[in-house]
Design a protein around this motif. Structure first.
Motif, short mmCIF file in Angstrom:
data_model
loop_
_atom_site.label_atom_id
_atom_site.label_comp_id
_atom_site.label_asym_id
_atom_site.label_seq_id
_atom_site.Cartn_x
_atom_site.Cartn_y
_atom_site.Cartn_z
N ASP A 87 41.44 47.90 49.10
CA ASP A 87 41.99 46.66 48.73
C ASP A 87 42.94 46.26 50.05
O ASP A 87 44.02 46.83 50.27
CB ASP A 87 42.98 46.80 47.44
CG ASP A 87 43.72 45.49 47.28
OD1 ASP A 87 43.27 44.39 47.97
OD2 ASP A 87 44.27 45.48 46.25
N GLU A 134 35.22 39.70 43.72
CA GLU A 134 35.96 39.03 42.80
C GLU A 134 36.79 39.79 42.00
O GLU A 134 38.02 39.57 41.65
CB GLU A 134 34.99 38.29 41.78
CG GLU A 134 34.35 37.10 42.35
CD GLU A 134 33.28 36.57 41.34
OE1 GLU A 134 33.51 36.76 40.29
OE2 GLU A 134 32.43 35.67 41.72
N ASP A 135 36.57 40.93 41.91
CA ASP A 135 37.16 41.97 40.94
C ASP A 135 37.63 43.31 42.05
O ASP A 135 36.84 43.97 42.33
CB ASP A 135 36.16 42.49 39.67
CG ASP A 135 37.06 43.50 38.79
OD1 ASP A 135 38.42 43.80 39.03
OD2 ASP A 135 36.64 44.20 38.14
N SER A 143 39.91 45.30 40.98
CA SER A 143 40.60 46.44 40.07
C SER A 143 40.29 47.84 40.47
O SER A 143 41.16 48.64 40.19
CB SER A 143 40.49 46.00 38.50
OG SER A 143 39.17 46.09 38.24
#
Length: 53
Positions: free
Chosen positions: A3, A12-13, A15
């Motif tokens: 990240d 998009e994700d 997580s």
């Protein structure tokens, strides 16, 4: 996946992404810690041996 500001626009994700510090810890452990006989010659990701496919 790590990240970072550069990677966020491409996914998009985020997580499941690790922080840069988390991502750096595993290769540093492999480089600096003593060799663990149970992982010698194995495929290792984040300290866990993975099965070869």
């Amino acid at each position: 996946m790590i990240d970072t500001d550069a990677s966020r626009p491409w996914f998009e994700d985020m997580s499941g992404a690790r922080s840069p510090a988390e991502a750096a810890a595993a290769p540093l452990r492999l480089a600096l810690d003593p060799v663990r006989p149970e992982t010698y010659g194995e495929l290792v990701r984040f300290g866990k041996v993975l099965a070869w496919r």
